[in-house]
Design an enzyme around this catalytic site. Structure first.
Site, short mmCIF file in Angstrom:
data_model
loop_
_atom_site.label_atom_id
_atom_site.label_comp_id
_atom_site.label_asym_id
_atom_site.label_seq_id
_atom_site.Cartn_x
_atom_site.Cartn_y
_atom_site.Cartn_z
N ASP A 252 28.08 37.14 79.14
CA ASP A 252 27.96 37.49 80.56
C ASP A 252 29.05 36.81 81.35
OD1 ASP A 252 25.09 37.72 79.33
OD2 ASP A 252 25.20 39.02 81.10
C1 LIG Z 1 27.94 43.64 76.70
S1 LIG Z 1 26.43 43.06 77.37
C2 LIG Z 1 26.77 41.40 77.67
C3 LIG Z 1 25.50 40.56 77.83
O1 LIG Z 1 24.64 41.05 78.87
C4 LIG Z 1 23.27 40.96 78.41
O2 LIG Z 1 22.39 40.42 79.37
P1 LIG Z 1 21.31 41.38 80.13
O3 LIG Z 1 20.67 42.25 79.09
O4 LIG Z 1 20.35 40.40 80.79
O5 LIG Z 1 22.11 42.15 81.15
C5 LIG Z 1 23.33 40.03 77.22
O6 LIG Z 1 23.42 38.67 77.62
C6 LIG Z 1 24.63 40.52 76.60
O7 LIG Z 1 25.11 39.69 75.59
#
Ligand SMILES: CSC[C@H]1O[C@H](OP(=O)(O)O)[C@H](O)[C@@H]1O
Length: 386
Positions: A252
Site C-alpha cells: 500500500d
Molecule cells: C495491489 S493491492 C495492494 C494492497 O492493497 C490491499 O489492501 P486493501 O485490500 O485493504 O485495499 C493489500 O494490502 C494489498 O497488498
C-alpha cells in the site's frame, strides 16, 4: 475464461465490481459521482491500492464529463476540482497510490490553466484515463521482472518449478488487471515456473479466501488456501516437498528506505520467511512508492471498525453444497462486548524484504541495508531527497 475486471470504463461511464459480494455474486455498481466513488472505496466494495486510485480518478472524471462545472473562471474550476480530489483523498489513508494520483491530476489540470474550463476538464479526464491504462502495463512489467528475479535468485524454471505464498489480494481485483504480487504468480504460471501457489485467508476481511482464491481457481492455477496462522507450519513441514521459494506480497505504501505498509499479517510473514530461508518479495508499481516519507514510522495505518472481527456476513450454503447468493446471513463470531484492535495494515521493515519489484525493475537493498529508488525514480528522488 472470462477476464476478471474490478473496473469497467468508457468515457462518461464507470462500473465498479462490488467485491463484498464475491465470490458468490458478480455485480457491478455504476459510479457516476465523487460521492459514489468515495463510498465504494471507503466500504471496500473496491479495494487494492491501485484500484482505489483508479476508481477515485475515473469516478470524478465521469462526474466532470456528465455535469458542467459551475465555476466561470479557470481559477474557480481548478479550485473546485482540487476540492473534489481532497475529498476523495480521505476515503482511505494508507495506500499512497491515491495521493500520488491526486498530485498528478492537480499538476495536469494546471497545465490547462488559461485555456478555458472545457480544456481543464478535458485535461483531467485524459489524465485519469492515463492512470487507468498505465496500471495494466505496469503490472505486466512487474510480472516479468518478478519472474526474472526468481529465475536468477531461486532457480525458477520449467524444470525446477517453485512454489510461493501470497497474502491478501493483489490481483486483477486490486488493479486494472493482471495484478502485482498475484501478477508475478500469473507470469510464473504462464512461463511454466510455478509448482503451487499458497494463499492466506487474510483475516479479518478475508481478501485471500474471498478474492485471491477466486482468482486462482478462476484461472486454474494450482493453489491451496491456508489460514494466516498456518504459514509457520507450512514453511516448517512443507517447504522442501513444495520447493517453497518465496513469499510475494503487494504494498500500500513503500517509503524511501524500503519499509513497506501492507495488509495486516504481512510483517509476521516476513519474519517467518527470514527464519525459514524463504525470499520475501514486495511487488508494487512506482505509484505505490512514497519518497516523501523516510521510514515506516511515518506511515498512517488505517484502523477499521470492530465488526470486521466480531461479525461475518456470507451466503448460505444449501444441503447440496450449492451457494445461495440471495440468502445472506450475518453471524456473530465473537463476544460482542470484547474490545477490538483492527489495524488494516502493518509495516514490514526493509531488513525483512529481499527485493521490491516495480514496473521499472527489481530493486534490492544496497550495502547500507536500505533501498535506493533513485535509479528507477531519478526525477522524484532528486526533487525530494536532493
Ligand atoms: C495491489 S493491492 C495492494 C494492497 O492493497 C490491499 O489492501 P486493501 O485490500 O485493504 O485495499 C493489500 O494490502 C494489498 O497488498
Amino acid at each position: 475464461m472470462s477476464l476478471l475486471q474490478a473496473v469497467k470504463y468508457q468515457r462518461g461511464k464507470l462500473e465498479v465490481l462490488d467485491q463484498l459480494l464475491l465470490p458468490h455474486e458478480f455485480h457491478y455498481d455504476t459510479v457516476s459521482t465523487r460521492q459514489e466513488a468515495f463510498d465504494s472505496i471507503a466500504t471496500m466494495r473496491v479495494r487494492g491500492a491501485p484500484a482505489i486510485a483508479i476508481v477515485a480518478s475515473l469516478g470524478l472524471a465521469v462526474e466532470l464529463h456528465n455535469n458542467p462545472v459551475s465555476g466561470t473562471s479557470d481559477e474557480q474550476v481548478i479550485s473546485q476540482i482540487d476540492e473534489a480530489l481532497d475529498y476523495l483523498k480521505q476515503s482511505r489513508p494508507t495506500a499512497v497510490d491515491l495521493t500520488n494520483a491526486i498530485t498528478q491530476l492537480k499538476a495536469t489540470i494546471r497545465t490547462a490553466d488559461g485555456k478555458g474550463k472545457e480544456a481543464i476538464v478535458q485535461a483531467f479526464i485524459e489524465e485519469a484515463e492515463r492512470i487507468f491504462e498505465k496500471d495494466l502495463q505496469s503490472n505486466l512489467s512487474i510480472g516479468d521482472f518478478g519472474a526474472q528475479w526468481l529465475q536468477a535468485q531461486a532457480g525458477a524454471s520449467p524444470d525446477q518449478k517453485i512454489s510461493v505464498l501470497t497474502h491478501c489480494n493483489t490481483g486483477a481485483l486490486a488493479t486494472s488487471g493482471h495484478g502485482t504480487a498475484l501478477g508475478i504468480i500469473r507470469t510464473l504460471q504462464s512461463k511454466g515456473y510455478l509448482k503451487h501457489a499458497f494463499c492466506t485467508e487474510t483475516r479479518p476481511y478475508n481478501q485471500g479466501s474471498r478474492l485471491t482464491a477466486f482468482e486462482l481457481v478462476h484461472e486454474g492455477i494450482p493453489s491451496t488456501l491456508i489460514t494466516d496462522s498456518m504459514a509457520a507450519a507450512l514453511f516448517r513441514t512443507k517447504k522442501a516437498e513444495n520447493n517453497i521459494a518465496a513469499v510475494i506480497v503487494g504494498a500500500d505504501r513503500v517509503v524511501r528506505n524500503g519499509d513497506t505498509a501492507n495488509k495486516i499479517g504481512t510483517y509476521q510473514l516476513s519474519v517467518l520467511a527470514k527464519h525459514h530461508g524463504i525470499k520475501f518479495i514486495v511487488a508494487a508499481p512506482t505509484t505505490s512508492i512514497d519518497l516523501e516519507t523516510k521510514t515506516g514510522d511515518g506511515i498512517k495505518i488505517e484502523e477499521r471498525k470492530r465488526e470486521e472481527l466480531t461479525q461475518i456476513s456470507g451466503a448460505v450454503v444449501g444441503p447440496d453444497g450449492r451457494v445461495d447468493g440471495n440468502n445472506k446471513v450475518r453471524v456473530a463470531t465473537a463476544d460482542q462486548r470484547i474490545d477490538v484492535w483492527n489495524p488494516a495494515f502493518d509495516v514490514t521493515p526493509a531488513e525483512f524484504i529481499d527485493v521490491v519489484v516495480t514496473e521499472k525493475g527489481a530493486v534490492e537493498k544496497g550495502p547500507d541495508g536500505t533501498f535506493d529508488f533513485s535509479k528507477i525514480l531519478p526525477k522524484r528522488w532528486a526533487k525530494v531527497v536532493g
